[in-house]
Design a protein around this motif. Structure first.
Motif, PDB file in Angstrom:
ATOM      1  N   ASP A  32       0.859  -1.178   0.000  1.00 14.99           N
ATOM      2  CA  ASP A  32       0.000   0.000   0.000  1.00 14.99           C
ATOM      3  C   ASP A  32       0.895   1.227   0.000  1.00 14.99           C
ATOM      4  OD1 ASP A  32      -2.357  -1.482   0.128  1.00 14.99           O
ATOM      5  OD2 ASP A  32      -2.280  -1.580   2.309  1.00 14.99           O
ATOM      6  N   VAL A  33       0.508   2.233  -0.761  1.00 11.29           N
ATOM      7  CA  VAL A  33       1.320   3.439  -0.894  1.00 11.29           C
ATOM      8  C   VAL A  33       0.496   4.646  -0.466  1.00 11.29           C
ATOM      9  CG1 VAL A  33       2.584   4.904  -2.510  1.00 11.29           C
ATOM     10  CG2 VAL A  33       2.587   2.434  -2.815  1.00 11.29           C
ATOM     11  N   ILE A  34       1.085   5.482   0.359  1.00 16.79           N
ATOM     12  CA  ILE A  34       0.449   6.732   0.782  1.00 16.79           C
ATOM     13  C   ILE A  34       1.318   7.873   0.292  1.00 16.79           C
ATOM     14  CG2 ILE A  34      -0.255   8.160   2.736  1.00 16.79           C
ATOM     15  CD1 ILE A  34      -0.658   5.534   4.298  1.00 16.79           C
ATOM     16  N   VAL A  35       0.706   8.796  -0.429  1.00 20.14           N
ATOM     17  CA  VAL A  35       1.426   9.957  -0.953  1.00 20.14           C
ATOM     18  C   VAL A  35       0.865  11.202  -0.285  1.00 20.14           C
ATOM     19  CG1 VAL A  35       1.883  11.343  -3.003  1.00 20.14           C
ATOM     20  CG2 VAL A  35       1.872   8.854  -3.165  1.00 20.14           C
ATOM     21  N   VAL A  36       1.743  12.053   0.209  1.00 17.55           N
ATOM     22  CA  VAL A  36       1.341  13.317   0.805  1.00 17.55           C
ATOM     23  C   VAL A  36       1.840  14.434  -0.103  1.00 17.55           C
ATOM     24  CG1 VAL A  36       1.535  14.823   2.812  1.00 17.55           C
ATOM     25  CG2 VAL A  36       1.470  12.341   3.121  1.00 17.55           C
ATOM     26  N   ALA A  37       0.911  15.174  -0.676  1.00 17.00           N
ATOM     27  CA  ALA A  37       1.280  16.286  -1.556  1.00 17.00           C
ATOM     28  C   ALA A  37       1.544  17.521  -0.695  1.00 17.00           C
ATOM     29  CB  ALA A  37       0.162  16.558  -2.547  1.00 17.00           C
ATOM     30  N   ARG A  38       2.723  18.064  -0.829  1.00 11.28           N
ATOM     31  CA  ARG A  38       3.109  19.245  -0.049  1.00 11.28           C
ATOM     32  C   ARG A  38       2.722  20.526  -0.783  1.00 11.28           C
ATOM     33  NH1 ARG A  38       3.941  17.283   4.942  1.00 11.28           N
ATOM     34  NH2 ARG A  38       5.219  15.436   4.843  1.00 11.28           N
ATOM     35  N   ARG A  39       2.958  21.646  -0.155  1.00 11.62           N
ATOM     36  CA  ARG A  39       2.544  22.938  -0.707  1.00 11.62           C
ATOM     37  C   ARG A  39       3.155  23.234  -2.069  1.00 11.62           C
ATOM     38  NH1 ARG A  39       0.704  26.803   3.712  1.00 11.62           N
ATOM     39  NH2 ARG A  39       0.424  25.377   5.424  1.00 11.62           N
ATOM     40  N   ASN A  40       4.386  22.834  -2.313  1.00 13.55           N
ATOM     41  CA  ASN A  40       5.022  23.130  -3.591  1.00 13.55           C
ATOM     42  C   ASN A  40       4.583  22.170  -4.697  1.00 13.55           C
ATOM     43  OD1 ASN A  40       6.376  20.838  -2.834  1.00 13.55           O
ATOM     44  ND2 ASN A  40       8.413  21.663  -3.168  1.00 13.55           N
ATOM     45  N   PHE A  41       3.610  21.327  -4.410  1.00 15.30           N
ATOM     46  CA  PHE A  41       3.098  20.369  -5.382  1.00 15.30           C
ATOM     47  C   PHE A  41       2.660  21.060  -6.669  1.00 15.30           C
ATOM     48  CE2 PHE A  41      -0.945  18.976  -7.145  1.00 15.30           C
ATOM     49  CZ  PHE A  41      -0.600  17.763  -7.674  1.00 15.30           C
ATOM     50  N   SER A  42       1.914  22.137  -6.544  1.00 15.98           N
ATOM     51  CA  SER A  42       1.335  22.782  -7.723  1.00 15.98           C
ATOM     52  C   SER A  42       2.388  23.436  -8.617  1.00 15.98           C
ATOM     53  CB  SER A  42       0.285  23.810  -7.317  1.00 15.98           C
ATOM     54  OG  SER A  42       0.860  24.780  -6.482  1.00 15.98           O
ATOM     55  N   ALA A  43       3.593  23.631  -8.112  1.00 15.90           N
ATOM     56  CA  ALA A  43       4.660  24.249  -8.905  1.00 15.90           C
ATOM     57  C   ALA A  43       5.393  23.223  -9.777  1.00 15.90           C
ATOM     58  CB  ALA A  43       5.654  24.952  -7.994  1.00 15.90           C
ATOM     59  N   GLN A  44       5.128  21.933  -9.573  1.00 12.49           N
ATOM     60  CA  GLN A  44       5.829  20.884 -10.314  1.00 12.49           C
ATOM     61  C   GLN A  44       4.962  20.331 -11.429  1.00 12.49           C
ATOM     62  OE1 GLN A  44       7.393  17.886  -7.734  1.00 12.49           O
ATOM     63  NE2 GLN A  44       8.453  19.343  -6.440  1.00 12.49           N
ATOM     64  N   THR A  45       5.613  19.912 -12.487  1.00  8.64           N
ATOM     65  CA  THR A  45       4.900  19.281 -13.600  1.00  8.64           C
ATOM     66  C   THR A  45       4.624  17.823 -13.274  1.00  8.64           C
ATOM     67  OG1 THR A  45       6.900  18.541 -14.725  1.00  8.64           O
ATOM     68  CG2 THR A  45       6.119  20.779 -15.237  1.00  8.64           C
ATOM     69  N   ALA A  46       3.726  17.220 -14.040  1.00  4.48           N
ATOM     70  CA  ALA A  46       3.425  15.800 -13.849  1.00  4.48           C
ATOM     71  C   ALA A  46       4.676  14.956 -14.088  1.00  4.48           C
ATOM     72  CB  ALA A  46       2.298  15.364 -14.781  1.00  4.48           C
ATOM     73  N   LYS A  47       5.508  15.355 -15.027  1.00  5.32           N
ATOM     74  CA  LYS A  47       6.744  14.627 -15.305  1.00  5.32           C
ATOM     75  C   LYS A  47       7.696  14.679 -14.101  1.00  5.32           C
ATOM     76  CE  LYS A  47       9.916  13.995 -19.112  1.00  5.32           C
ATOM     77  NZ  LYS A  47      10.269  14.442 -20.455  1.00  5.32           N
ATOM     78  N   GLN A  48       7.806  15.828 -13.466  1.00  8.24           N
ATOM     79  CA  GLN A  48       8.654  15.963 -12.277  1.00  8.24           C
ATOM     80  C   GLN A  48       8.100  15.133 -11.119  1.00  8.24           C
ATOM     81  OE1 GLN A  48       8.344  20.241 -12.131  1.00  8.24           O
ATOM     82  NE2 GLN A  48      10.523  20.488 -12.597  1.00  8.24           N
ATOM     83  N   LEU A  49       6.781  15.147 -10.962  1.00  7.55           N
ATOM     84  CA  LEU A  49       6.158  14.371  -9.887  1.00  7.55           C
ATOM     85  C   LEU A  49       6.352  12.871 -10.112  1.00  7.55           C
ATOM     86  CD1 LEU A  49       2.908  16.454  -9.492  1.00  7.55           C
ATOM     87  CD2 LEU A  49       4.784  16.304  -7.850  1.00  7.55           C
ATOM     88  N   THR A  50       6.257  12.437 -11.362  1.00  9.10           N
ATOM     89  CA  THR A  50       6.493  11.027 -11.679  1.00  9.10           C
ATOM     90  C   THR A  50       7.919  10.633 -11.340  1.00  9.10           C
ATOM     91  OG1 THR A  50       4.838  11.070 -13.432  1.00  9.10           O
ATOM     92  CG2 THR A  50       6.457   9.290 -13.511  1.00  9.10           C
ATOM     93  N   ALA A  51       8.878  11.483 -11.710  1.00  7.59           N
ATOM     94  CA  ALA A  51      10.282  11.202 -11.410  1.00  7.59           C
ATOM     95  C   ALA A  51      10.512  11.133  -9.900  1.00  7.59           C
ATOM     96  CB  ALA A  51      11.181  12.258 -12.040  1.00  7.59           C
ATOM     97  N   SER A  52       9.900  12.034  -9.148  1.00  9.53           N
ATOM     98  CA  SER A  52      10.033  12.027  -7.686  1.00  9.53           C
ATOM     99  C   SER A  52       9.419  10.766  -7.087  1.00  9.53           C
ATOM    100  CB  SER A  52       9.354  13.255  -7.083  1.00  9.53           C
ATOM    101  OG  SER A  52      10.003  14.425  -7.467  1.00  9.53           O
ATOM    102  N   TYR A  53       8.271  10.368  -7.602  1.00 13.06           N
ATOM    103  CA  TYR A  53       7.598   9.159  -7.122  1.00 13.06           C
ATOM    104  C   TYR A  53       8.462   7.924  -7.358  1.00 13.06           C
ATOM    105  CZ  TYR A  53       4.229   5.307  -7.095  1.00 13.06           C
ATOM    106  OH  TYR A  53       3.591   4.122  -6.854  1.00 13.06           O
ATOM    107  N   LEU A  54       8.994   7.795  -8.561  1.00 11.27           N
ATOM    108  CA  LEU A  54       9.812   6.626  -8.891  1.00 11.27           C
ATOM    109  C   LEU A  54      11.110   6.598  -8.091  1.00 11.27           C
ATOM    110  CD1 LEU A  54       9.221   6.472 -12.744  1.00 11.27           C
ATOM    111  CD2 LEU A  54       8.225   5.008 -10.968  1.00 11.27           C
TER     112      LEU A  54
END
Length: 80
Positions: A32-54
């Motif tokens: 099971d995976v829990i992701v917490v989106a922080r305040r700077n979430f909206s400043a990142q692109t989906a590609k950056q978020l994918t890279a961070s997740y991986l």
């Protein structure tokens, strides 16, 4: 927390659901995976978020594998 706006929260949910769907191999089956989106979430692109997740998935699995005494990473993790 992403913010108080429902729009921001729903955007975060949509993006991370898509990341999970596109990367089912990031974690072993049954985890099971829990992701917490922080305040700077909206400043990142989906590609950056994918890279961070991986990258986060790779680091977590490496730590768990080492804690269990495994010298090598599971097949679901690509070593860099």
């Amino acid at each position: 927390m992403v913010g108080n706006l429902a729009v921001d929260r729903n955007r975060a949910k949509r993006i991370f659901r898509q990341i999970f769907r596109e990367n089912p191999e990031a974690f072993p089956p049954g985890w099971d995976v829990i992701v917490v989106a922080r305040r700077n979430f909206s400043a990142q692109t989906a590609k950056q978020l994918t890279a961070s997740y991986l990258e986060g998935a790779r680091r977590i699995i490496a730590k768990v594998s080492l804690a269990r005494g495994n010298k090598s990473l599971p097949e679901c993790v690509d070593e860099k």
